[in-house]
Design an enzyme around this catalytic site. Structure first.
Site, PDB file in Angstrom:
ATOM      1  N   ASN A 109       4.190   4.851   9.041  1.00 31.98           N
ATOM      2  CA  ASN A 109       3.069   4.521   8.163  1.00 31.98           C
ATOM      3  C   ASN A 109       2.337   3.237   8.554  1.00 31.98           C
ATOM      4  OD1 ASN A 109       1.631   4.282   5.392  1.00 31.98           O
ATOM      5  ND2 ASN A 109       2.916   2.448   5.496  1.00 31.98           N
TER       6      ASN A 109
ATOM      7  N   TYR B 144     -10.187   1.906  16.003  1.00 27.59           N
ATOM      8  CA  TYR B 144      -9.142   2.428  15.096  1.00 27.59           C
ATOM      9  C   TYR B 144      -9.150   3.958  15.123  1.00 27.59           C
ATOM     10  CZ  TYR B 144      -7.190   3.600  10.432  1.00 27.59           C
ATOM     11  OH  TYR B 144      -6.481   4.143   9.391  1.00 27.59           O
TER      12      TYR B 144
ATOM     13  N   VAL C 293      -8.123   4.824   0.649  1.00 28.17           N
ATOM     14  CA  VAL C 293      -7.021   4.592  -0.296  1.00 28.17           C
ATOM     15  C   VAL C 293      -7.060   3.122  -0.708  1.00 28.17           C
ATOM     16  CG1 VAL C 293      -4.553   4.897  -0.731  1.00 28.17           C
ATOM     17  CG2 VAL C 293      -5.653   6.216   1.103  1.00 28.17           C
TER      18      VAL C 293
ATOM     19  N   GLY D 233       0.772  -1.248   0.000  1.00 26.80           N
ATOM     20  CA  GLY D 233       0.000   0.000   0.000  1.00 26.80           C
ATOM     21  C   GLY D 233       0.798   1.291   0.000  1.00 26.80           C
TER      22      GLY D 233
HETATM   23  N1  LIG Z   1      -6.149   2.476   3.055  1.00 23.46           N
HETATM   24  C1  LIG Z   1      -6.886   3.441   3.597  1.00 23.46           C
HETATM   25  O1  LIG Z   1      -8.049   3.656   3.198  1.00 23.46           O
HETATM   26  C2  LIG Z   1      -6.311   4.327   4.662  1.00 23.46           C
HETATM   27  C3  LIG Z   1      -7.012   5.486   5.003  1.00 23.46           C
HETATM   28  C4  LIG Z   1      -6.499   6.332   5.983  1.00 23.46           C
HETATM   29  C5  LIG Z   1      -5.323   6.014   6.615  1.00 23.46           C
HETATM   30  N2  LIG Z   1      -4.651   4.870   6.280  1.00 23.46           N
HETATM   31  C6  LIG Z   1      -3.414   4.585   6.998  1.00 23.46           C
HETATM   32  O2  LIG Z   1      -2.368   4.395   6.075  1.00 23.46           O
HETATM   33  C7  LIG Z   1      -1.345   3.591   6.675  1.00 23.46           C
HETATM   34  C8  LIG Z   1      -0.914   2.519   5.690  1.00 23.46           C
HETATM   35  O3  LIG Z   1      -2.014   1.672   5.436  1.00 23.46           O
HETATM   36  P1  LIG Z   1      -2.304   1.030   4.005  1.00 23.46           P
HETATM   37  O4  LIG Z   1      -3.618   1.509   3.591  1.00 23.46           O
HETATM   38  O5  LIG Z   1      -1.151   1.182   3.117  1.00 23.46           O
HETATM   39  O6  LIG Z   1      -2.496  -0.504   4.468  1.00 23.46           O
HETATM   40  P2  LIG Z   1      -1.893  -1.875   3.960  1.00 23.46           P
HETATM   41  O7  LIG Z   1      -1.819  -1.929   2.482  1.00 23.46           O
HETATM   42  O8  LIG Z   1      -2.680  -2.916   4.680  1.00 23.46           O
HETATM   43  O9  LIG Z   1      -0.405  -1.852   4.546  1.00 23.46           O
HETATM   44  C9  LIG Z   1      -0.185  -1.887   5.923  1.00 23.46           C
HETATM   45  C10 LIG Z   1       1.303  -1.949   6.201  1.00 23.46           C
HETATM   46  O10 LIG Z   1       1.490  -1.950   7.630  1.00 23.46           O
HETATM   47  C11 LIG Z   1       2.376  -2.993   7.957  1.00 23.46           C
HETATM   48  N3  LIG Z   1       2.142  -3.547   9.292  1.00 23.46           N
HETATM   49  C12 LIG Z   1       0.984  -3.948   9.848  1.00 23.46           C
HETATM   50  N4  LIG Z   1       1.227  -4.502  11.049  1.00 23.46           N
HETATM   51  C13 LIG Z   1       2.567  -4.423  11.257  1.00 23.46           C
HETATM   52  C14 LIG Z   1       3.445  -4.846  12.287  1.00 23.46           C
HETATM   53  N5  LIG Z   1       2.990  -5.465  13.405  1.00 23.46           N
HETATM   54  N6  LIG Z   1       4.772  -4.613  12.154  1.00 23.46           N
HETATM   55  C15 LIG Z   1       5.256  -4.010  11.044  1.00 23.46           C
HETATM   56  N7  LIG Z   1       4.487  -3.587  10.020  1.00 23.46           N
HETATM   57  C16 LIG Z   1       3.156  -3.818  10.135  1.00 23.46           C
HETATM   58  C17 LIG Z   1       2.145  -4.064   6.894  1.00 23.46           C
HETATM   59  O11 LIG Z   1       3.318  -4.866   6.756  1.00 23.46           O
HETATM   60  P3  LIG Z   1       3.463  -6.423   7.162  1.00 23.46           P
HETATM   61  O12 LIG Z   1       2.103  -7.014   7.266  1.00 23.46           O
HETATM   62  O13 LIG Z   1       4.305  -6.986   6.060  1.00 23.46           O
HETATM   63  O14 LIG Z   1       4.197  -6.388   8.477  1.00 23.46           O
HETATM   64  C18 LIG Z   1       1.938  -3.211   5.648  1.00 23.46           C
HETATM   65  O15 LIG Z   1       3.170  -2.917   5.054  1.00 23.46           O
HETATM   66  C19 LIG Z   1      -1.926   3.065   7.971  1.00 23.46           C
HETATM   67  O16 LIG Z   1      -1.420   3.808   9.063  1.00 23.46           O
HETATM   68  C20 LIG Z   1      -3.424   3.315   7.833  1.00 23.46           C
HETATM   69  O17 LIG Z   1      -4.053   3.500   9.065  1.00 23.46           O
HETATM   70  C21 LIG Z   1      -5.122   4.022   5.322  1.00 23.46           C
END
Ligand SMILES: NC(=O)c1ccc[n+]([C@@H]2O[C@H](COP(=O)([O-])OP(=O)(O)OC[C@H]3O[C@@H](n4cnc5c(N)ncnc54)[C@H](OP(=O)(O)O)[C@@H]3O)[C@@H](O)[C@H]2O)c1
Length: 253
Positions: free
Chosen positions: A90, A159, A194, A17
């Site tokens: 992130n 969350y 996103v 992501g």
């Molecule tokens: N997607 C949305 O709609 C959205 C909206 C607002 C904010 N956000 C924020 O954006 C950020 C990135 O999210 P994303 O949307 O890119 O999600 P994603 O595609 O699910 O990616 C999440 C990332 O976090 C890592 N992660 C989760 N648990 C972890 C752990 N225990 N240790 C190390 N890494 C960990 C995962 O890596 P591994 O599993 O490989 O460890 C992965 O690389 C987050 O903070 C989320 O709250 C997302």
């Protein structure tokens, strides 16, 4: 961006992501990026695809819920690159449970990933900057619209609590840096929906629900958030962007 060439950025949650997209733009801008996550193989694949770029991507296995993993990550960065100039906090997760259905284990895990890990990484990054006399470093927290308002989407209520905490912590850290007369800048980005693995992971026991959400509206792309990171770090020294709140055009709340 010229001043960032050859300097060091840490990006957590780099395996998917937004984190993966941020790594890509920073490597293309000539930075030495350390991408941290549990799924280190995915970061290595991304690193190989960026082989011809101006900068480098180094994958480090790190479970951010494990304090010792984070200390090891910073030891490895110090050994290989000297220290951190930019830290993008992130990594973030949500479960698909309302407050009435959620478990303590899930709440603790969200707290560890979404709140405690950014605090440890920010503290260690700022220590790394200050011990090397770096006064133009940057901390960027990836927050959410959920850090600004409580939506009617009950599954994200806990969350949202973690992201409200991140809102307060980001501003608190900014004030502490001003108190120190430091020019290290503290920013956050607050995205709406996103298109990443976020909802697939959140609804891991109900793949259909995740697909339903992805089809229900227009989504931002991870690159849109990566571009916000570039905007933040390329702003002149007298400009500290405190938040970029960005939604897909079709998102109502
Ligand atoms: N997607 C949305 O709609 C959205 C909206 C607002 C904010 N956000 C924020 O954006 C950020 C990135 O999210 P994303 O949307 O890119 O999600 P994603 O595609 O699910 O990616 C999440 C990332 O976090 C890592 N992660 C989760 N648990 C972890 C752990 N225990 N240790 C190390 N890494 C960990 C995962 O890596 P591994 O599993 O490989 O460890 C992965 O690389 C987050 O903070 C989320 O709250 C997302």
């Amino acid at each position: 961006m010229e001043r960032w060439k050859g300097r060091v950025a840490l990006v957590t949650g780099a395996s998917a992501g937004i984190g993966a997209a941020v790594c890509k733009v920073l490597v293309e801008a000539g930075m030495n990026v350390v991408g941290a996550a549990r799924g280190v193989e995915k970061i290595e694949i991304l690193a190989n695809s960026l082989h011809d770029a101006k900068g480098t991507l180094t994958a480090v296995k790190c479970d951010v819920t494990k304090e010792e993993d984070i200390y090891n990550l910073f030891r490895e960065i110090k050994g290989k690159f000297g220290g951190v100039d930019i830290c993008v906090n992130n990594a973030g997760i949500s479960y698909d449970k309302t407050l009435l259905d959620g478990s303590v284990a899930e709440w603790r895990n969200m707290t560890d990933v979404n709140i405690i890990a950014p605090c440890i990484c920010s503290k260690l990054s700022i220590e790394s900057m200050r011990e090397r006399g770096i006064d133009d470093g940057h901390i960027i927290n990836v927050n959410s619209t959920s850090g600004h308002r409580v939506s009617g989407f009950a599954e994200v209520h806990f969350y949202a609590g973690t992201k409200y905490a991140l809102t307060a912590i980001t501003e608190g850290l900014r004030q502490e840096m001003r108190e120190l007369k430091s020019h290290i800048r503290i920013s956050k980005i607050s995205p709406g929906f996103v298109e990443t693995e976020f909802f697939t992971r959140m609804f891991s026991s109900n793949e259909e629900k995740a697909q339903e959400i992805y089809k229900s509206r227009m989504f931002l792309q991870p690159e849109d958030i990566a571009n916000s990171v570039l905007h933040i770090i390329s702003s002149p020294p007298h400009v500290e962007i405190n938040d970029i709140l960005v939604r897909p055009t079709e998102q109502a709340s």
